[in-house]
Structures are given as structure tokens and as C-alpha cells.
Design an enzyme around this catalytic site. Structure first.
Site, mmCIF file in Angstrom:
data_model
loop_
_atom_site.group_PDB
_atom_site.id
_atom_site.type_symbol
_atom_site.label_atom_id
_atom_site.label_comp_id
_atom_site.label_asym_id
_atom_site.label_seq_id
_atom_site.Cartn_x
_atom_site.Cartn_y
_atom_site.Cartn_z
ATOM 1 N N HIS A 378 -57.239 -56.579 4.637
ATOM 2 C CA HIS A 378 -57.250 -55.066 4.915
ATOM 3 C C HIS A 378 -58.792 -54.598 5.014
ATOM 4 O O HIS A 378 -59.669 -54.833 4.571
ATOM 5 C CB HIS A 378 -56.875 -54.638 3.676
ATOM 6 C CG HIS A 378 -57.047 -52.849 3.496
ATOM 7 N ND1 HIS A 378 -57.596 -52.310 2.326
ATOM 8 C CD2 HIS A 378 -56.315 -51.936 4.167
ATOM 9 C CE1 HIS A 378 -57.476 -51.055 2.641
ATOM 10 N NE2 HIS A 378 -56.727 -50.610 3.596
ATOM 11 N N SER A 379 -58.887 -53.603 6.020
ATOM 12 C CA SER A 379 -59.964 -52.817 6.581
ATOM 13 C C SER A 379 -61.159 -53.797 6.779
ATOM 14 O O SER A 379 -61.139 -54.643 7.701
ATOM 15 C CB SER A 379 -60.084 -51.681 5.398
ATOM 16 O OG SER A 379 -61.378 -50.942 5.547
ATOM 17 N N MET A 380 -62.107 -53.541 5.943
ATOM 18 C CA MET A 380 -63.365 -54.429 6.116
ATOM 19 C C MET A 380 -62.831 -56.191 5.819
ATOM 20 O O MET A 380 -63.294 -57.058 6.838
ATOM 21 C CB MET A 380 -64.272 -54.453 5.042
ATOM 22 C CG MET A 380 -65.629 -55.031 5.242
ATOM 23 S SD MET A 380 -66.625 -55.528 3.762
ATOM 24 C CE MET A 380 -65.784 -56.817 2.655
ATOM 25 N N GLY A 382 -60.221 -57.176 7.270
ATOM 26 C CA GLY A 382 -59.731 -57.635 8.440
ATOM 27 C C GLY A 382 -60.759 -57.816 9.568
ATOM 28 O O GLY A 382 -60.795 -58.720 10.343
ATOM 29 N N HIS A 555 -54.691 -44.979 5.174
ATOM 30 C CA HIS A 555 -55.424 -46.203 5.330
ATOM 31 C C HIS A 555 -55.061 -47.245 4.150
ATOM 32 O O HIS A 555 -55.104 -48.446 4.350
ATOM 33 C CB HIS A 555 -56.942 -45.990 5.088
ATOM 34 C CG HIS A 555 -57.972 -46.926 5.270
ATOM 35 N ND1 HIS A 555 -57.937 -47.710 6.429
ATOM 36 C CD2 HIS A 555 -58.794 -47.730 4.621
ATOM 37 C CE1 HIS A 555 -58.689 -48.670 6.526
ATOM 38 N NE2 HIS A 555 -59.365 -48.631 5.140
#
Length: 580
Positions: A378-380, A382, A555
Site C-alpha cells: 500500500h502506498s509507500m 507499493g 487512499h
């Protein structure tokens, strides 16, 4: 011309071995280095090297040699313990004992003072022809109260060396004490599961310890472990004649005699204990969570999935998603260094995506996930998964990116300014951390429970629902004795983690991702993907291994609406590609 055989080592901020090898090689070959530099400084055939050699020689004085000797002795202790911790067979309780012994050795160094180091430094200077004299005095800055002017105090050079010696050791011992306490607490939770404890501890005490463990790890272990431990106590001698057996030996014996279906909670307890890796890159402990598929009857069968949380989050961010994912899978989640329950990295280190990517490799190697596995980020998380997939394409079978792009691509003319800003910010944080008795934890503001929950819910990219916010809060904040809360994350996470790649460098990462990759974009993030992350949209479209789908939400949609996200992930993971 004389030929001197000298081999010096490069230095890395993130590796104790690199620090020790760089210092120790110079310490052992210092005389040869001096000779080589003097030869270069007097021989005009070296051109500009003459001036460079002269400049370096001017920096070699008694103070330099003193710190060289001091760091060689300190790093020697730390390096050798970290070398032992790299063993794949090391357990949490063994690691805690080793770190405690390291702290004892550092304390003994402090108690014995620095006279021996000064004597050795003077002896080295005399041997190589360096003046063994110190500067007449030093001016040091004293911390003052807010609103007052900072003041300088003149001290002798000898006093300065002594103060620095104690300062370095105090910082090292504080870090080791924190790591020891973290490891020791974990070891104590699982101590009753050792073969010796199972054989000699009264059954009622074992049941109490098992009940306490089930309460503390209630998302992985239920109260049925109380009945399992009573049964297992009387079976352990039959399956394990050796009462010195390790936790891994016990786990293998449970599988060998097919007791995993009879004692599933005990099986999980041993697996939890064994999958809490002691990550030795900087001594940090990565706290993990292990989820097993309901259909599994043996350890690690079925598909394995590593879940990587986002920046400033923790592994509890997957607590609502994993239960609604289908299939017979094992999920491993852990807190990144400096996040949640994991301990802090050493001072002086700006943690970047490259460091995070290396953490994936260390965790996977530690838990013996040596064959390819799935990664969900997720997010960072990823962003890190993308870099790791490009570096080690053989380690992932598939990737799921949850609302991930970036970090933001940089123009070349922005890099110097960005690096300066990040470095200055890191120094400000660390200067404040070293000035406070409690270190970085004291920099975090204090919250009441309602304020803490609100702090977790109000996020940069939209609100988090109450239920996932409470879940995230269990690892996001540390409760205090009076009911107050402080942030568990290290304050230095306020420093950017980007490597400041240009668009061309980012493309080199994306083009080298060779496994099937699913990007799940949140509808509320369209403005970001159409603006600062627009370049990544184009890159993903150009890589035939990427597929993008949309889901309604912000998000954190994998926490707010896990079922919708799980449906997309299940479809992707269950799709078996043709081998024709």
C-alpha cells in the site's frame, strides 16, 4: 618508486559490518597510509594528488588518531554481536541475551575511562611521526532554556576528548538498552514454550502463561491454547527426548508427528515466535503478524503473501483486508523500521526506499521464503515493492499495488535543493533527540484517547473510518502510565525517504518489473494520478505486465472498504496464467 600494499574499506551508514571494516582497516594500516600519503605529497608526478595528499595529512593529528582508536574498540564489540545475530538459527531470547551482554561490555568500557585509548593514540602518533599534542582549548555549546541566548564554554582539548567518549558510549548504550527491552519482553511472552519449561513447569502455570499469550496475541491465538498446552506438556517428552531442543526443533516435531491439527494454536504460537526476525542491518527488530489460511494443515503450504504497509502506518493496516481475502494462503505482515512496534534505526541514517527494499530481502530470507511469493503493498509499501521487484525479479510471483505511484519524479535541478532540505531536517531532529533524556520519544506530542483516535483518523488523503482507525491505533500510538498516548513512529519519519529519481530512472525500475502486477487505484486519488503522478500512469501503461483497475474510495480504501478491494485481489491472484 616503492609499492605499498594497502587495502581500505568503503563505509556504509546502514551496515555495522561496513562501519567496523572501514574503521578497522584504517586502524590496522594507519602507518602504511601515512607513508603512502607522504610519498605522494613529495612526488610531483602525482599532479593534483600532491595537494590532496598534503591536505589529508594535515587532518591526521592526535585528536583524529584518538577517535580512530576509540571507534575501533566500540565498533569491534557491536560488529561481533551483530555478526552472531545474522544466524538464521538465532532466537529472540538468545538475541536479547547477546544484546544485554553487549550493553554490559559497553558499560565496562565507560567505567574504565578513556586513559588507555589516549595512551594508545599517543603511541601511534609517536610511531608514525605525528605530533602527539592536543589543541589548547575547545569551545562547546551548552543547551539553554527557551528564550535564552546560547552560550559557549571553553574546555581543554583533553576534557573534550573525554566528554565525547562518554557521549558516544551513552548514546550506544541507550540504543542497546531499548533493543534489549523490546527483545526481552517478546522472549518472556514465549518462554514457557521451551522444551525445558514445558517439562518442568506445573500445568496450572503453563495454562496461565498460555492464557496470557492468547490475550496479547488475540488476533492469531484463541483461548483453546490453554487445553492444547495441557495436552502437549505430557507429549513433549515422547516427541522430544532432548530438552534443549530449539523452538524450530519443536515446530518440526509437531509437524513430523502430525500434531498440528490437534494443537493449531500452539503451532501458530511457535510460528509467531520464529517469524519475529532480528533484522541486523542496524539492529532493529521488525515486529510481524502472521495470518494462516483456514484450510491449511501444515506449515506454510498454499500461496504465501507478504504485505507491506504505507508511510507512517503499520502492519495493522491489513487487519481488515486479510480476513476477507480468499484462498489457502499464508500472509506475513511486519512493521517497517522506525514504524509501529519496530525499533529505531541508528542516528545519522536517512532511511530511503533502497533501505526498505533491503528489509524485504532480510525478512524473506529470515523466515525462509526462498522461493517466489506474492507481494501486496500500500502506498509507500507499493513503491518499495516496485524497486524490490526490479532488483530481485526472481523473488515475486505477482504484485498488488494499492493506490501506489511515485515517489514524485524529480528534475535534475531540484535534487541539490531537496537533498539539502532533507539533510537539514534530519540534523534538526537528531540534535533535538540527543538533547532530551528520553530521546526521540519525548519529541512526540501527548494525546488523550479521543485526541489520539482523531489524530489517526484525520489523514493527508482523507478520513479513516472509526473501526480501522482503532485497529491502526494499537500499533500507531504507545499508551503512557496516566492514560495518555504518544506516537510510536520515530520522529525522523518526518524526513523525506525519496531517492530523488528522475523520470528516466523511475522508468528503469518500472520496465524491469517482469511479474504480473495489479494496480488498484482509488477514485479519490485521481487528482494525484492526473498531476504529480501522471508520469507513472504512462509508465504503467507501457509495461505489458501491469494492469490497472479502479475502486471507489480514498487512499485508504483497503481499510475503509476491504471487501471491495479483496474482490479485485482475489480475482487477480486466482487467475492462473497459461504456461503454453
Amino acid at each position: 618508486m616503492r609499492c605499498l600494499k594497502i587495502t581500505l574499506k568503503t563505509h556504509s551508514d546502514t551496515r555495522w559490518a561496513s562501519k567496523y571494516n572501514a574503521v578497522h582497516s584504517l586502524y590496522c594500516q594507519f602507518g602504511g597510509v601515512i607513508k603512502a600519503l607522504r610519498d605522494i605529497s613529495t612526488n610531483p608526478i602525482f599532479g593534483d594528488g600532491v595537494a590532496n595528499a598534503e591536505s589529508i595529512l594535515k587532518q591526521f593529528d592526535l585528536e583524529f588518531v584518538y577517535f580512530l582508536v576509540m571507534w575501533d574498540k566500540i565498533l569491534n564489540q557491536i560488529y561481533r554481536v551483530n555478526k552472531l545475530l545474522q544466524s538464521s538459527n538465532i532466537s529472540i531470547d538468545q538475541a536479547s541475551k547477546m544484546i544485554n551482554c553487549l550493553n554490559v561490555s559497553l558499560q565496562e568500557m565507560r567505567d574504565s575511562g578513556n586513559e588507555q585509548i589516549k595512551t594508545e593514540a599517543i603511541s601511534i602518533c609517536d610511531k608514525v611521526g605525528i605530533k602527539s599534542e592536543l589543541k589548547i582549548k575547545r569551545t562547546i555549546k551548552r543547551k539553554v532554556m527557551s528564550g535564552e541566548n546560547s552560550s559557549g564554554e571553553d574546555i581543554s582539548a583533553d576534557q573534550f576528548l573525554t566528554l565525547e567518549y562518554y557521549k558516544v558510549l551513552d548514546i550506544m548504550m541507550a540504543q542497546m538498552k531499548w533493543r534489549f527491552e523490546q527483545l526481552s519482553n517478546i522472549a518472556d511472552d514465549f518462554q514457557f514454550l521451551s522444551a525445558h519449561s514445558l517439562s518442568v513447569t506445573p500445568v496450572e502455570k503453563l495454562k496461565k502463561y498460555a492464557a496470557d499469550l492468547a490475550i496479547k496475541y488475540n488476533e492469531d491465538i484463541d483461548q483453546e491454547i490453554i487445553n492444547e498446552i495441557e495436552f502437549f506438556k505430557y507429549q513433549v517428552k515422547a516427541i522430544l527426548p532432548d530438552l534443549n531442543a530449539t523452538a524450530l526443533n519443536i515446530l518440526n516435531a509437531i509437524k513430523k508427528y502430525e500434531l498440528d491439527s490437534t494443537c493449531p494454536n500452539l503451532m501458530t504460537a511457535y510460528r509467531l515466535f520464529l517469524t519475529m526476525p532480528v533484522t541486523v542491518a542496524s539492529g532493529e527488530l521488525s515486529f510481524t503478524k502472521l495470518w494462516k489460511g483456514q484450510q491449511k494443515k501444515s506449515d506454510y503450504c498454499g500461496e504465501r503473501v507478504m504485505c507491506l504497509h504505507g508511510y507512517q502506518d503499520n502492519c495493522a493496516s491489513f487487519d481488515h483486508l486479510i480476513p476477507v481475502l480468499g484462498g489457502d494462503r499464508t500472509y506475513l505482515c511486519f512493521d517497517w523500521p522506525n514504524h509501529g512496534g519496530s525499533s529505531a534505526t541508528p542516528l545519522g541514517v536517512r532511511w530511503t526506499i533502497e533501505n526498505y527494499a533491503l528489509t524485504i530481502r532480510r525478512v524473506a530470507d529470515h523466515v525462509q521464503w526462498l522461493s517466489p511469493f506474492v507481494c501486496v503493498g500500500h502506498s509507500m509499501g507499493g513503491q518499495v515493492a516496485k524497486l524490490f521487484a526490479a532488483l530481485y525479479p526472481e523473488r515475486f510471483t505477482k504484485i498488488v499495488l494499492l493506490d501506489t505511484a511515485g515517489p514524485v519524479a524529480m528534475y535534475p535541478e531540484e535534487i541539490t535543493w531537496s537533498a539539502r532540505q532533507a539533510n537539514d531536517k534530519l540534523l534538526r531532529f537528531e540534535n533535538r533527540m540527543t538533547a532530551l533524556p528520553g530521546g526521540g520519544s519525548r519529541l512526540s506530542p501527548i494525546y488523550a484517547h479521543s485526541e489520539a483516535l482523531d489524530r489517526v483518523r484525520r489523514r493527508a488523503y482523507g478520513l479513516l473510518d472509526n473501526e480501522p482507525a482503532r485497529t491502526l491505533m494499537t500499533r500507531y500510538l504507545r499508551p503512557g502510565p496516566a492514560g495518555e498516548f504518544r506516537l510510536a513512529n520515530d520522529v525522523r519519519l518526518g524526513v523525506p525517504y525519496s531517492q530523488w529519481f528522475s523520470a528516466a530512472q523511475h522508468w528503469d525500475v518500472v520496465v524491469n518489473i517482469r511479474c504480473p502486477t495489479l494496480l488498484i487505484r482509488a477514485s479519490d486519488s485521481d487528482s494525484y494520478f492526473n498531476d504529480v503522478y501522471g508520469v507513472f500512469v504512462d509508465m504503467y501503461e507501457r509495461n505489458p505486465n501491469f494492469r490497472t483497475v479502479m475502486v471507489d474510495g480514498n487512499h485508504d480504501v483497503h481499510m475503509n472498504n476491504p471487501s471491495a478491494v479483496a474482490m479485485l485481489i482475489n480475482k487477480f491472484l486466482n487467475n492462473k496464467l497459461s504456461k503454453l
